[in-house]
Design a protein around this motif. Structure first.
Motif, short mmCIF file in Angstrom:
data_model
loop_
_atom_site.label_atom_id
_atom_site.label_comp_id
_atom_site.label_asym_id
_atom_site.label_seq_id
_atom_site.Cartn_x
_atom_site.Cartn_y
_atom_site.Cartn_z
N GLY A 4 0.84 -1.19 0.00
CA GLY A 4 0.00 0.00 0.00
C GLY A 4 0.87 1.24 0.00
N GLU A 5 0.24 2.39 -0.09
CA GLU A 5 0.99 3.64 -0.12
C GLU A 5 0.24 4.68 0.69
OE1 GLU A 5 2.76 4.44 -3.95
OE2 GLU A 5 2.28 6.57 -3.69
N ASP A 6 0.97 5.42 1.54
CA ASP A 6 0.31 6.44 2.35
C ASP A 6 0.27 7.78 1.61
OD1 ASP A 6 2.88 7.31 2.49
OD2 ASP A 6 3.11 7.07 4.65
N MET A 21 2.05 10.37 1.94
CA MET A 21 3.38 10.91 1.65
C MET A 21 4.07 10.14 0.53
SD MET A 21 3.54 13.34 3.86
CE MET A 21 5.25 13.77 3.95
N GLY A 22 3.45 9.12 0.04
CA GLY A 22 4.06 8.31 -1.02
C GLY A 22 4.94 7.19 -0.51
N ASN A 23 4.92 6.96 0.79
CA ASN A 23 5.72 5.87 1.36
C ASN A 23 4.97 4.56 1.21
OD1 ASN A 23 7.66 7.72 2.24
ND2 ASN A 23 6.50 8.10 4.12
N ARG A 24 5.68 3.55 0.76
CA ARG A 24 5.06 2.24 0.59
C ARG A 24 5.19 1.43 1.88
NH1 ARG A 24 3.50 0.30 -4.04
NH2 ARG A 24 4.11 -1.81 -3.50
N TYR A 25 4.18 0.65 2.16
CA TYR A 25 4.19 -0.19 3.35
C TYR A 25 3.36 -1.43 3.05
CZ TYR A 25 -0.44 1.72 4.20
OH TYR A 25 -1.76 2.07 4.06
N PRO A 26 3.55 -2.49 3.81
CA PRO A 26 2.79 -3.72 3.53
C PRO A 26 1.39 -3.66 4.15
CG PRO A 26 4.38 -4.13 5.25
CD PRO A 26 4.61 -2.72 4.79
N LEU A 27 0.39 -3.85 3.32
CA LEU A 27 -0.97 -4.01 3.85
C LEU A 27 -1.14 -5.42 4.40
CD1 LEU A 27 -3.09 -2.28 1.07
CD2 LEU A 27 -2.71 -1.47 3.40
N VAL A 28 -0.67 -6.38 3.62
CA VAL A 28 -0.71 -7.79 4.02
C VAL A 28 0.69 -8.34 3.81
CG1 VAL A 28 -1.65 -10.06 3.54
CG2 VAL A 28 -3.11 -8.05 3.35
N TYR A 29 1.23 -8.92 4.84
CA TYR A 29 2.52 -9.60 4.73
C TYR A 29 2.40 -10.90 5.51
CZ TYR A 29 7.52 -10.21 4.20
OH TYR A 29 8.75 -10.68 3.84
N GLU A 30 2.44 -11.99 4.81
CA GLU A 30 2.29 -13.30 5.46
C GLU A 30 3.38 -14.24 4.98
OE1 GLU A 30 -2.56 -13.45 5.89
OE2 GLU A 30 -1.60 -14.54 4.27
N ILE A 31 3.89 -15.01 5.90
CA ILE A 31 4.86 -16.06 5.58
C ILE A 31 4.31 -17.38 6.09
CG2 ILE A 31 7.17 -16.96 6.00
CD1 ILE A 31 8.20 -14.17 6.21
N ASP A 32 4.21 -18.33 5.20
CA ASP A 32 3.79 -19.67 5.58
C ASP A 32 5.03 -20.43 6.05
OD1 ASP A 32 2.73 -22.16 5.91
OD2 ASP A 32 1.74 -22.23 3.94
N GLU A 33 5.22 -20.48 7.36
CA GLU A 33 6.40 -21.12 7.92
C GLU A 33 6.40 -22.64 7.69
OE1 GLU A 33 8.97 -19.64 9.50
OE2 GLU A 33 8.16 -17.63 9.52
#
Length: 166
Positions: free
Chosen positions: A90-92, A94-106
């Motif tokens: 996603g993006e806020d 200010m134009g900074n990108r960040y994860p909306l969904v971040y998942e790791i299948d361990e």
């Protein structure tokens, strides 16, 4: 291609004595009984010494204000050979990108550490942790909050130019 079969002849009773083999086995057992260099670790009372480069459960690094360091560049899911990382960026304002969904299948991860090596901001690390037992399969999917809540230390990156890191 021919298949050959080797036929072993079993000794007749009275031809051989099992006393020598029994004594040899007992000597080996006694040798390990009094061996000062014990290799057995009495887990969980005694914790094993893990290598500093042990690759275990992932850790998401955070900024001082609690935001994840991840910039949602998409390199880690691209490079992951097990395809176990799910990222929706996603993006806020200010134009900074960040994860909306971040998942790791361990459960699916092979702990190769490629995600750690490719991350440009060093946000995701594999950690020095191996006790990831769960009761249900879906608990092995670590979301962003759970990754940020991991408190174990992260592993060291392998530096091929450093001979001491072998």
């Amino acid at each position: 291609m021919t298949i050959s079969v080797k036929v072993m002849r079993r000794p007749e009773p009275g031809e051989t004595s099992y006393l020598r083999a029994t004594l040899r086995g007992m000597a080996l057992t006694f040798k390990h009984l009094v061996n000062p260099k014990k290799v057995t670790v009495e887990y969980p009372e005694e914790r094993p010494d893990l290598s500093p480069r042990w690759r275990g459960t992932h850790v998401m690094e955070t900024h001082a204000d609690g935001r994840p360091k991840c910039v949602a560049c998409g390199l880690c899911p691209t490079v992951c050979p097990a395809n176990c990382i799910r990222l929706v960026g996603g993006e806020d304002d200010m134009g900074n990108r960040y994860p909306l969904v971040y998942e790791i299948d361990e459960f699916r991860c092979i702990f190769c550490g490629m995600c750690q090596e490719v991350c440009p901001v060093e946000a995701i690390h594999v950690g020095v942790h191996f006790e990831n037992a769960e009761y249900t399969r879906d608990r092995f999917v670590y979301d962003l909050d759970r990754l940020m809540a991991q408190e174990h230390p992260s592993t060291l990156l392998w530096d091929p130019s450093d001979g001491a890191s072998e």
